[in-house]
Design an enzyme around this catalytic site. Structure first.
Site, PDB file in Angstrom:
ATOM      1  N   LYS A 118       0.842  -1.202   0.000  1.00 24.75           N
ATOM      2  CA  LYS A 118       0.000   0.000   0.000  1.00 24.75           C
ATOM      3  C   LYS A 118       0.877   1.251   0.000  1.00 24.75           C
ATOM      4  O   LYS A 118       0.670   2.176  -0.793  1.00 24.75           O
ATOM      5  CB  LYS A 118      -0.862  -0.018   1.264  1.00 24.75           C
ATOM      6  CG  LYS A 118      -1.861   1.116   1.374  1.00 24.75           C
ATOM      7  CD  LYS A 118      -2.385   1.283   2.794  1.00 24.75           C
ATOM      8  CE  LYS A 118      -3.025   0.034   3.332  1.00 24.75           C
ATOM      9  NZ  LYS A 118      -3.784   0.294   4.596  1.00 24.75           N
ATOM     10  N   LYS A 130       3.459  -2.133  11.242  1.00 27.43           N
ATOM     11  CA  LYS A 130       2.165  -2.048  11.926  1.00 27.43           C
ATOM     12  C   LYS A 130       2.368  -2.441  13.370  1.00 27.43           C
ATOM     13  O   LYS A 130       3.296  -3.188  13.692  1.00 27.43           O
ATOM     14  CB  LYS A 130       1.171  -3.022  11.281  1.00 27.43           C
ATOM     15  CG  LYS A 130      -0.275  -2.706  11.578  1.00 27.43           C
ATOM     16  CD  LYS A 130      -0.829  -1.694  10.621  1.00 27.43           C
ATOM     17  CE  LYS A 130      -2.201  -1.210  11.009  1.00 27.43           C
ATOM     18  NZ  LYS A 130      -2.782  -0.377   9.945  1.00 27.43           N
ATOM     19  N   ASP A 170      -5.293   3.448  13.963  1.00 27.06           N
ATOM     20  CA  ASP A 170      -6.006   2.381  13.252  1.00 27.06           C
ATOM     21  C   ASP A 170      -7.216   2.089  14.160  1.00 27.06           C
ATOM     22  O   ASP A 170      -7.620   2.965  14.937  1.00 27.06           O
ATOM     23  CB  ASP A 170      -5.105   1.145  13.064  1.00 27.06           C
ATOM     24  CG  ASP A 170      -5.688   0.126  12.074  1.00 27.06           C
ATOM     25  OD1 ASP A 170      -5.538   0.312  10.864  1.00 27.06           O
ATOM     26  OD2 ASP A 170      -6.326  -0.853  12.504  1.00 27.06           O
ATOM     27  N   ASN A 245     -13.681   6.012  12.138  1.00 26.67           N
ATOM     28  CA  ASN A 245     -13.023   7.077  11.389  1.00 26.67           C
ATOM     29  C   ASN A 245     -13.169   6.901   9.874  1.00 26.67           C
ATOM     30  O   ASN A 245     -13.561   7.835   9.161  1.00 26.67           O
ATOM     31  CB  ASN A 245     -11.541   7.125  11.790  1.00 26.67           C
ATOM     32  CG  ASN A 245     -10.753   8.074  10.915  1.00 26.67           C
ATOM     33  OD1 ASN A 245     -10.090   7.669   9.971  1.00 26.67           O
ATOM     34  ND2 ASN A 245     -10.848   9.357  11.200  1.00 26.67           N
TER      35      ASN A 245
END
Ligand code: NDP
Ligand code: 2IT
Length: 449
Positions: A118, A130, A170, A245
């Site tokens: 990505k 992550k 996240d 979000n």
């Protein structure tokens, strides 16, 4: 996993299974990428010689640590936290932190793996990583959240840096959590290093349009997929899963571009509002009051709440899964297609199961995978890093324009790559190959890393 891999790729996948037992989501994410790489190894055999795929499947570094904290009653709790620094060929590790009770190493590794490709697609200088914890923020007081974040950062800080590893939000991590995390980093290091965290508040180094970026970007991607089919969002009926979000700002942009959004959800149930979702009300309930989405139907006449309802049963033209992984299965996909859905884009990471993706591809509907469709969030994080590095603060309009250009560019690259590799209209092929080639060429150029 029904699709067979190329004979060169199958042993690599078997090795991933053997070396990472029990990490189902990670296996799924790797398989989905490997399924598309056969033709790449034919065209670039040197990548096989350099064992680039095997290297990409192994994180550069994995950190697992204990996070002890005290609740408001003084009771002690122990959580586990992770940071998986997957690939830094293109820039510092970049990717969000997830706080959710379902978090374990397999989830963080799938997310980190996806993030590599990505981030490459954005064409901005960011590597992939992550992190997260099995901490459940639901029902916790602000003080409890703060103490947890401070404890987590007391270990994590030593692994971060604006040139090393730059986290963001996240699931379960928004501006409140980023504030507590960044504050503790600043305190421990005695450095106002804005570029070490993105998703910050606008008064203390954040970027305008970052909050909106993932959802807006997903809808910009939809717009491009529709344009390629000589269509537009105007007058289309949309459904959006989640109400966090990503979902909120996907709804906002879809409405701005003339679509009517009639359903959204949370993990307890769905709301259907045939008049069109009142986004101001959703924002108040979710962003200000932090309540469940069921409250929407209590306050809005004509809206319906269905506990444990399946949002994919609501007829629509465009479906945007924006909640979590594997939330849309093969049966859901069939239902969507049968009821006339023509376009699906993933605001969430890996929300569609492999079976669902196959249904969409067999029906030739426009399907935008998360790596491409939700890259606007991390791209705008990279724009936040740019602003921090130059001590600048751009206008909303300028930042949103940059975001839109980035999404248009990602779409074009995926579209053209899919054509080049003989799979026109297949954005999975386009996204995986475009991202993979960028990262692997950089890795080869840098020697055996
Ligand atoms: P939020 O925490 O703001 O919202 C998450 C939403 O998804 C909530 O409505 C939540 O419902 C729902 N949800 C979460 N877990 C589950 C579950 N296990 N089952 C059903 N519903 C669930 O997170 P974000 O909006 O930031 O993230 C949503 C998705 O988008 C994730 O996949 C994330 O990885 C991805 N993403 C996020 C980016 C970002 O910038 N924030 C960027 C790119 C992708 P409930 O409140 O009931 O838990
Ligand atoms: O999945 C994602 O791309 C994110 N959660 C955003 C990552 C980031 O660094 O902004």
């Amino acid at each position: 996993m029904t699709v067979r891999l190329d004979e060169k790729l199958e042993p690599i996948y078997q090795d991933v299974l053997r070396r990472n037992p029990g990490e189902n989501e990670f296996h799924q994410a790797v398989h989905e990428v490997l399924e598309t790489l056969g033709p790449v190894l034919v065209k670039y055999p040197e990548l096989a010689e350099h064992k680039v795929i095997q290297r990409i499947c192994e994180p550069e570094r994995q950190i697992i640590f204990r996070v002890p904290w005290q609740d408001d009653q003084g009771e002690i709790h122990i959580n586990r936290a992770f940071r998986v620094e997957f690939n830094s060929a293109l820039g510092p590790y970049k990717g969000g932190m997830r706080f959710h009770p379902s978090v374990y190493l397999g989830i963080i590794k799938f997310l980190g793996f996806e993030q590599i490709f990505k981030n490459a697609l954005t064409d901005l200088p960011i590597g992939g990583g992550k992190g997260g914890s099995d901490f459940d923020p639901k029902g916790k007081s602000d003080d409890e959240i703060m103490r947890f974040c401070q404890s987590l950062m007391t270990e994590l800080y030593r692994h971060l840096g604006e040139y090393t590893d730059v986290p963001a939000g996240d699931i379960g991590v928004g501006q409140r959590e980023v504030g507590y995390l960044f504050g503790q980093y600043k305190r421990i290091t005695n450095r106002y290093e804005s570029g070490v965290f993105t998703g910050k508040g606008l008064d203390w180094g954040g970027s305008r349009a970052r909050k909106e970026a993932t959802g807006y970007g997903t809808v910009f991607f939809v717009q491009e997929m529709l344009k390629a089919r000589k269509e537009s969002l105007e007058g289309k009926t949309c459904i959006v899963s989640g109400s966090g979000n990503v979902a909120i700002y996907a709804i906002e942009k879809a409405e701005q571009l003339g679509a009517k959004v009639i359903a959204c959800s949370d993990s307890s149930g769905i709301i259907v509002d045939e008049k069109g979702i009142d986004l101001k009300l959703v924002k108040r309930i979710k962003e200000v009051e932090r309540r469940r989405i069921s409250a929407y139907a209590e306050e809005r006449k004509g809206a319906k709440y269905v506990e444990d309802g399946n949002i994919w049963g609501v007829p629509c033209d465009v479906a945007l899964p924006c909640a979590t992984q594997n939330e849309l299965n093969g049966k859901d996909a069939k239902k969507l297609v049968e009821q006339g859905c023509t376009t699906v884009a993933e605001g969430a990471n890996m929300p569609c199961t492999p079976e669902a993706i196959r249904v969409f591809q067999d029906a030739s509907i426009a399907y935008g995978p998360g790596k491409a469709a939700n890259a606007g969030g991390v791209a705008t994080s990279a724009l936040e890093m740019q602003q921090n590095a130059s001590r600048d603060f751009w206008t909303f309009q300028y930042t949103e324009k940059r975001l839109e250009e980035i999404m248009v560019n990602i779409h074009r690259n995926c579209y053209e790559t899919a054509d080049e590799f003989g799979a026109p209209g297949n954005y999975v092929v386009g996204a995986n190959i475009t991202g993979f080639l960028k990262v692997s060429k950089a890795m080869v150029a840098m020697g055996l890393i």
